[in-house]
Design an enzyme around this catalytic site. Structure first.
Site, PDB file in Angstrom:
ATOM      1  N   HIS B   7      43.575  42.779  36.339  1.00 29.04           N
ATOM      2  CA  HIS B   7      42.643  41.653  36.446  1.00 29.04           C
ATOM      3  C   HIS B   7      41.329  41.982  35.758  1.00 29.04           C
ATOM      4  O   HIS B   7      41.031  43.140  35.479  1.00 29.04           O
ATOM      5  CB  HIS B   7      42.375  41.246  37.908  1.00 29.04           C
ATOM      6  CG  HIS B   7      41.719  42.318  38.735  1.00 29.04           C
ATOM      7  ND1 HIS B   7      42.440  43.235  39.476  1.00 29.04           N
ATOM      8  CD2 HIS B   7      40.408  42.630  38.955  1.00 29.04           C
ATOM      9  CE1 HIS B   7      41.609  44.048  40.109  1.00 29.04           C
ATOM     10  NE2 HIS B   7      40.367  43.711  39.803  1.00 29.04           N
ATOM     11  N   HIS B  79      34.057  44.181  36.129  1.00 27.27           N
ATOM     12  CA  HIS B  79      34.918  45.318  35.794  1.00 27.27           C
ATOM     13  C   HIS B  79      36.261  44.850  35.250  1.00 27.27           C
ATOM     14  O   HIS B  79      36.597  43.670  35.345  1.00 27.27           O
ATOM     15  CB  HIS B  79      35.105  46.270  36.989  1.00 27.27           C
ATOM     16  CG  HIS B  79      35.871  45.729  38.158  1.00 27.27           C
ATOM     17  ND1 HIS B  79      35.271  45.157  39.264  1.00 27.27           N
ATOM     18  CD2 HIS B  79      37.208  45.658  38.406  1.00 27.27           C
ATOM     19  CE1 HIS B  79      36.198  44.791  40.138  1.00 27.27           C
ATOM     20  NE2 HIS B  79      37.376  45.077  39.644  1.00 27.27           N
ATOM     21  N   GLU B 130      38.432  50.003  36.856  1.00 29.12           N
ATOM     22  CA  GLU B 130      39.195  50.255  38.074  1.00 29.12           C
ATOM     23  C   GLU B 130      40.609  50.627  37.664  1.00 29.12           C
ATOM     24  O   GLU B 130      41.178  50.012  36.753  1.00 29.12           O
ATOM     25  CB  GLU B 130      39.217  48.984  38.952  1.00 29.12           C
ATOM     26  CG  GLU B 130      39.985  49.180  40.264  1.00 29.12           C
ATOM     27  CD  GLU B 130      40.007  47.923  41.143  1.00 29.12           C
ATOM     28  OE1 GLU B 130      39.680  46.825  40.633  1.00 29.12           O
ATOM     29  OE2 GLU B 130      40.370  48.043  42.335  1.00 29.12           O
TER      30      GLU B 130
END
Lengths: 134, 134
Positions: B7, B79, B130
């Site tokens: 994502h 992010h 991430e």
């Protein structure tokens, strides 16, 4: 209207170093650098299974990413590009809804040779959005 | 090492307004808001054919995205999350290469119930990364 995420663009001050980080440290497949003189950038594609990252380094004094790197000297996420089927229909729908299209509002030929438009980040919660007709 | 883009996270000051923008103006499929109290955010998923956008609104005084919104009051790209097969192997490889893992370096349970780690944006050209083990 929004289709696939075509790419996520990351502006970097040093393309060679960034390419090495994505290839050697993160273990991703990266392309050779491509000079896109008419777009004012040199780009390296980071190929991922479902989309790609475009690492952008400014090229020339009129590069469109120079202002961004002035504000973010170490680099950062610059824009997200979504695919659309019909860029004119998308533009007209967005303008009717009150969104601002950058430039003169006419699609330009983007880095992949296809029609693109950019939408004003202030209308999209701080995110610069590129639409590309595929 | 890097797998799919799981994502792209976008921090927004007003989740209701952002959801409306992505649904009504951009014509994307959006989820209902989900309160993730232990992560200090409320999230709406924007489902795209190949990945998703996560719209994040701060929840509570200790929300991890409050500082970002202080700096970027209208919101912005926060992010990128990449999938990895083995998060411990990924972490060890990154640490050996000199990258900084945020927090105590041990994976936490992320918003999707899977182990995650965050990497220092200063080691990745201003991009907060991430990693999620899938």
């Amino acid at each position: 209207m929004l289709g696939r995420v075509n790419h996520i663009a990351i502006a970097v001050p040093d393309l060679k170093a960034a390419t090495s980080t994505y290839r050697d440290m993160l273990g991703a497949k990266v392309s050779k650098p491509q000079v896109l003189a008419e777009h004012g950038v040199t780009v390296v594609f980071v190929e991922l299974p479902n989309t790609k990252i475009e690492l952008l380094e400014p090229l020339g004094d009129a590069s469109p990413i120079l202002a961004f790197l002035d504000k973010n000297p170490s680099g950062g996420m610059h824009h997200v590009c979504y695919e659309v089927d019909d860029i004119i229909a998308a533009r007209d729908r967005l303008k009717q809804a009150g969104a601002r299209v950058l430039g003169d509002g006419e699609p330009k030929t983007g880095a992949h040779g296809k029609p693109v438009l950019f939408l004003h980040p202030k209308d999209f919660f701080g995110t610069l959005i590129e639409l590309e007709q595929v």
